[in-house]
Motif scaffolding. Structure first.
Motif, PDB file in Angstrom:
ATOM      1  N   TRP A 169     -10.295   7.168  78.397  1.00  0.00           N
ATOM      2  CA  TRP A 169      -9.844   6.366  78.043  1.00  0.00           C
ATOM      3  C   TRP A 169      -8.760   7.070  76.570  1.00  0.00           C
ATOM      4  N   ASP A 170      -9.686   7.754  76.002  1.00  0.00           N
ATOM      5  CA  ASP A 170      -8.569   8.070  74.618  1.00  0.00           C
ATOM      6  C   ASP A 170      -8.146   9.134  75.008  1.00  0.00           C
ATOM      7  N   LEU A 206     -20.104   6.660  76.626  1.00  0.00           N
ATOM      8  CA  LEU A 206     -18.918   7.611  75.746  1.00  0.00           C
ATOM      9  C   LEU A 206     -17.950   7.997  76.932  1.00  0.00           C
ATOM     10  N   PHE A 222     -22.810  17.043  74.516  1.00  0.00           N
ATOM     11  CA  PHE A 222     -23.725  16.329  73.471  1.00  0.00           C
ATOM     12  C   PHE A 222     -23.970  15.265  74.448  1.00  0.00           C
ATOM     13  N   MET A 266     -27.585   5.440  71.372  1.00  0.00           N
ATOM     14  CA  MET A 266     -26.789   6.206  69.994  1.00  0.00           C
ATOM     15  C   MET A 266     -28.086   6.049  69.103  1.00  0.00           C
ATOM     16  N   ILE A 304     -25.527   0.479  74.639  1.00  0.00           N
ATOM     17  CA  ILE A 304     -25.200   1.461  73.786  1.00  0.00           C
ATOM     18  C   ILE A 304     -25.425   1.801  72.436  1.00  0.00           C
ATOM     19  N   ILE A 305     -25.762   0.974  71.878  1.00  0.00           N
ATOM     20  CA  ILE A 305     -25.913   1.102  70.594  1.00  0.00           C
ATOM     21  C   ILE A 305     -27.882   1.577  70.423  1.00  0.00           C
ATOM     22  N   LYS A 358     -23.040  -3.299  75.435  1.00  0.00           N
ATOM     23  CA  LYS A 358     -23.277  -2.738  73.927  1.00  0.00           C
ATOM     24  C   LYS A 358     -24.585  -2.958  73.653  1.00  0.00           C
ATOM     25  N   ILE A 415     -15.278   6.004  77.432  1.00  0.00           N
ATOM     26  CA  ILE A 415     -14.231   6.383  75.805  1.00  0.00           C
ATOM     27  C   ILE A 415     -13.567   7.478  75.870  1.00  0.00           C
ATOM     28  N   LEU A 417     -11.026  -1.682  77.277  1.00  0.00           N
ATOM     29  CA  LEU A 417     -12.890  -1.050  77.161  1.00  0.00           C
ATOM     30  C   LEU A 417     -13.257  -1.982  75.934  1.00  0.00           C
ATOM     31  N   ILE A 422     -25.414  16.244  77.406  1.00  0.00           N
ATOM     32  CA  ILE A 422     -26.632  17.276  77.855  1.00  0.00           C
ATOM     33  C   ILE A 422     -27.379  16.889  76.530  1.00  0.00           C
ATOM     34  N   PHE A 463     -17.588  -2.697  76.605  1.00  0.00           N
ATOM     35  CA  PHE A 463     -18.484  -1.892  75.058  1.00  0.00           C
ATOM     36  C   PHE A 463     -19.273  -3.605  74.758  1.00  0.00           C
TER      37      PHE A 463
END
Lengths: 376, 321, 276
Positions: free
Chosen positions: C205-206, C199, C150, C269, C265-266, C262, C202, C254, C152, C258
């Motif tokens: 972390w997850d 990402l 994803f 995305m 990131i937003i 942010k 995250i 986290l 890439i 974020f």
């Protein structure tokens, strides 16, 4: 530096079997130190030719010589050219200074060359860094943007961006400067100003310059020589006024005149030229009987006082005035309409009959293939 | 031929590309492509012993065995439940919220930030919090229900379920509900962002034209927004399918490694990935790794079928312009 | 008919209500983590701690090696971010900018791997790691996460938006591909790079399943695994306040990261998004 193209051809492969030929066996010589306008309608292969000279497009066939050196297989960066893109291609995150200095600082070959130059020239610069700075400032000075060196391209007007692009292209003192539609992204007022600016810069630097444009007025105004292309084929090359006065064929005549030309149907029969159905005048030299198209520029059609040789009559149908230019539309005996300049803004009445005559050497006669067969 | 021999075309291929790709391709081969192939092969190996690598021929035996296993059947059922409830629910909520978000001017960034927060939590930590929220005596859910005069519900409880099918089913329904709530909560963040970026790509002119025609908001959404958003919707759906079918961590977070409320020993809430993990954890016993592989293959096939069906149907409702 | 069927106020009301519902778990977690054990046991529960007991956080750290887990996670996350960003940027550049044999097929293969659930891979990856003798090592935790289709894809989409002319201009000036990537491509793709990095964080972390397979020692585990330990007292009763304090310790870093990034990131995305 002289640029010579020999049988230069570019074919783009398409999905289907047959490829599209963008440039077809082009033979051209561009003399050193000239400003050349590479002219033609969109899709005529002019940008493709430019990008082949630049080394960005591969050559399908033929050769490119810079002076006597064959550069056909040389990559773009080894050709010593400067290239200005239509949309300027400035690096948006870098300042004007960084943009101009970019070619100097980011190529190994260039660095080697500059170090050598610096060592040899014993220039006034105290150190190499100052030397680079001087090169950048000289280029900026030439295009008159020294005041904006710290700004980002996004903070500049279109005209200023154009200057930065030119500065970036000439900072590495290229032997050839290539410009792809340099004025097309500017508004009308800036276009004229920038066009004269390009002329000045070219004259000041003496770099052989090829400028691609679809605007014949632009090309005619500043070029030492124009080259007209159509469908990848060379139509004509020559000094602007010469190409204008003596177009090689119907296409060039129409394209160069920017539609300020009447293309009237006529014929040749028993060595006489007919304007429409009316006999006009005997040919100076014999030609085969055939249907022809007669090109008459607006400005070359004049009122004649009386019924002199080669004159013809027509009746006024309409008048128009755009800014300072007035035109009259007249109808020939067979109903064909032609337009001419109403030089003295005479008060002509509708359906008034006029006696007209055409300036010598400006009657252009083309055969059905669009080739010029007579100019008188 | 226009090009005589000898005039090689420069710049056609840039071989340095392979240097740029090398690290990615190497990792891709070792950790993604090879495992896919190997899982496929392993799933057919009989009595596969992980430590020695011995096995007894290739057959469908592993598939037959796990399909006969009631725990695996439960895993499939639970996984399907989670997918078919949580995907539509979270997509609908996310779409609704992003439509509202798209229609406001102020505070858009603020709400977007809040809605994105579930995405940046830790799945286990948040699951533990959810489990506590549903705690019978001390949880916030029962507290809120109490405000409306509803008696405390024993949300996560397996009391007496071993002997009573009725109690078992009630406990099962409650557990599923909790998994649904948690999964939807976790999933809407990304969907809102994706929907919102899709909505913002829709040309405003369409709306202006419709407004001139006096079209109502609801009609505008149905006739303009949703059709134009459909490529985004398809993309969200496909990624949601992949995420939903691999449900596992949220169940462990809520119920622990036993996949059920205290008192349950039937692995009530197990999922396909859970089944895989359990088989793998038991890697020393012969055949368990290949059973895990078969489970993985079944999962992939299920994802592929749902995706393929959806892409096929999508030709009817997705509008590309 | 009115042009708008929902008044503005009602929209904000709906958004606020939804936001409140979405935030309940965060509130309940922090609320509980600050209560005393006695207050936890009150029925009905209190909406606000009557006194703040920050000691819960210290207890959580003592009872389970949360700090070690956090540290481990940070080490793994930073390594993955560093390596996978470099790997993805290089590959994305090749796909976005360079011409090479097999480009189409390779790109389709990479996109195709996004369709495969990661969980399917861990069986073989577990075997690979065991064969390499990498159980309980950092490289076992890091290596499989260094490739991310994803990322890439997202970077390639962003790189593609850098105009061709910039590349051609630099080619004319003799700028090498790598230099162009470094000096032009990367600065122009900053927000996507940050997105890709976060990402990855995250993701680490997850992550739960993989570390629980390849590590057996407490000293090598990541936060998700650590939280599994029930926080029980001597009599076997779960100490919810300590559990919630531990969860808070895991979730908050986290969230702060974020909130700090942010903006990038937003937009990253949305930019990389799903166009093309």
């Amino acid at each position: 530096m002289q640029v010579r193209l020999e049988q230069l051809t570019k074919a783009f492969e398409s999905r289907k079997k047959d490829s599209v030929i963008a440039v077809n066996k082009l033979d051209l010589t561009i003399e050193s130190g000239k400003l050349i306008g590479l002219l033609g309608p969109s899709g005529c292969g002019k940008s493709t030719t430019l990008f082949m000279v630049a080394g960005i497009h591969d050559v399908t066939d033929g050769k490119i010589y810079f002076d006597d050196r064959d550069v056909t297989e040389l990559s773009a960066d080894k050709r010593g050219i400067g290239l200005v893109f239509q949309n300027y291609a400035l690096y948006p995150h870098l300042s004007v200074w960084d943009n101009i200095a970019f070619p100097l600082l980011n190529s190994k070959d260039m660095k080697k060359r500059l170090k050598k130059q610096f060592a040899e020239q014993h220039s006034n610069s105290p150190n190499y860094k100052a030397y680079i700075n001087k090169l950048v400032e000289d280029a900026a000075k030439l295009v008159e943007i020294t005041a904006y060196l710290d700004r980002k391209p996004g903070e500049l007007s279109g005209g200023q961006q154009q200057r930065v692009a030119i500065a970036r292209a000439i900072v590495k003192s290229p032997s050839i400067l290539l410009m792809d539609e340099p004025l097309s992204n500017l508004d009308a007022r800036l276009r004229i100003q920038t066009r004269d600016e390009i002329k000045r810069i070219q004259q000041q630097t003496g770099i052989t310059t090829i400028m691609v444009t679809h605007d014949q007025e632009e090309a005619l105004a500043i070029s030492d020589e124009v080259i007209v292309l159509k469908d990848g084929l060379l139509q004509q090359q020559g000094a602007p006024q010469d190409v204008y006065d003596n177009p090689a064929n119907q296409f060039v005549a129409e394209f160069i005149s920017r539609s300020q030309i009447n293309m009237v149907h006529g014929k040749i029969a028993t060595n006489k030229l007919y304007l429409g159905q009316e006999e006009w005048f005997p040919l100076p030299a014999p030609l085969m009987d055939q249907e022809v198209t007669i090109g008459l520029r607006y400005e070359n059609i004049k009122h004649a006082m009386e019924n002199i040789e080669r004159s013809f009559t027509a009746s006024v149908t309409a008048k128009a005035r755009i800014g300072g230019i007035s035109t009259v539309q007249v109808r020939l005996a067979d109903g064909q309409q032609i337009t001419l300049l109403n030089d003295h803004d005479e008060s002509l009445r509708e359906s008034e009959r006029l006696n007209l005559v055409v300036k010598p050497q400006s009657i252009l006669v083309f055969n059905q293939k669009g080739e010029k067969i007579l100019q008188c | 031929m226009l090009r005589p021999k000898g005039t090689a075309r420069r710049n056609r291929y840039d071989n340095s590309a392979y240097f740029y790709l090398l690290p990615a391709l190497l990792l891709l081969a070792v950790f993604i492509v090879y495992p896919i192939m190997n899982t496929l092969i392993t799933s057919f190996k009989g009595e596969y012993r992980f430590l020695t690598g011995d096995f007894e021929g290739y057959s469908w035996q592993n598939y037959v065995e796990i399909i006969k296993d009631p725990i695996f059947r439960r895993a499939i059922l639970n996984t399907l439940f989670i997918a078919f409830v949580c995907i539509p629910a979270s997509m609908a909520i996310a779409l609704f919220l992003s439509l509202i978000l798209n229609s406001i001017q102020k505070w858009q960034g603020f709400f977007m930030t809040l809605f994105y927060l579930p995405q940046v939590t830790n799945v286990i930590a948040a699951g533990i919090v959810f489990a506590f929220m549903f705690n019978t005596n001390f949880g916030v859910i029962n507290m809120i229900l109490g405000w409306f005069g509803i008696d405390p519900v024993a949300w996560i409880s397996g009391q007496g379920i071993a002997s009573s099918p009725k109690l078992y089913h009630q406990a099962y329904a409650r557990s599923l509900f909790i998994v649904f709530v948690y999964t939807v909560w976790q999933g809407i963040s990304l969907k809102i962002i994706l929907f919102l970026s899709g909505l913002q790509n829709i040309n405003k002119q369409y709306y202006q034209a419709a407004k001139v025609d006096g079209t109502s908001t609801w009609r505008m959404i149905r006739k303009i927004t949703l059709p134009l958003l459909s490529p985004t919707t398809l993309y969200v759906f496909i990624t949601s399918v992949i995420t939903a079918f691999k449900a596992y961590a949220q169940v462990v977070a809520l119920f622990g490694n036993q996949y059920g409320p205290a008192g349950d020993d039937s692995k009530m809430m197990i999922t396909i990935v859970g089944y895989m993990m359990d088989s793998m954890g038991d890697y020393l016993s012969p055949g368990s790794i290949s059973k895990a592989s078969s489970a993985a293959m079944i999962l992939v096939v299920m994802v592929m079928i749902v995706t393929a069906v959806q892409i096929k149907i999508s030709k009817k409702w997705v509008h590309y312009n | 008919m009115k042009p708008q069927s929902m008044s503005n106020l009602f929209r904000y009301f709906l958004l606020s209500l939804s936001a409140a519902i979405i935030l309940v778990p965060f509130y309940w977690m922090i609320n509980t983590s600050l209560k005393t054990n006695a207050e936890i046991l009150r029925i009905p529960p209190t909406l606000f701690p009557s006194e703040f007991r920050f000691q819960n956080f210290a207890d959580a750290i003592v009872k389970a090696p949360i700090l070690t887990y956090l540290l481990n996670t940070v080490v793994v996350a930073l390594s993955v971010v560093a390596i996978s960003t470099v790997v993805s940027v290089l590959a994305a550049f090749a796909f976005a900018r360079l011409n090479f044999r097999g480009k189409q097929i390779l790109f389709i293969v990479i996109l195709g791997t996004m369709m495969v659930p990661q969980e399917m891979l861990i069986i073989t990856n577990f075997m690979t790691i065991a064969d390499l003798g990498w159980m309980n090592t950092w490289q076992a935790l890091i290596a499989p996460y260094c490739i991310n289709a994803f990322n890439i894809y997202l970077l390639r989409q962003t790189f593609k938006q850098v105009p061709d002319e910039l590349y051609l201009a630099s080619k004319v000036d003799g700028v090498s591909n790598f230099r162009f990537l470094r000096k032009i491509m990367l600065p122009l793709s900053k927000s996507t790079i940050v997105t890709v990095m976060i990402l990855s964080v995250i993701w680490i972390w997850d992550t739960y399943a993989w570390p629980s397979l390849v590590t057996t020692k407490d000293s090598m585990r990541l936060v998700s695994n650590g939280l599994q330990n029930a926080f029980t007292n001597d009599s076997g009763r779960i100490q919810y306040e300590i559990q919630m304090a531990a969860s808070t310790l895991v979730i908050l870093p986290l969230v702060f990261l974020f909130l700090m990034l942010k903006k990038y990131i937003i937009s990253g995305m949305v930019k990389g998004g799903i166009k093309g």
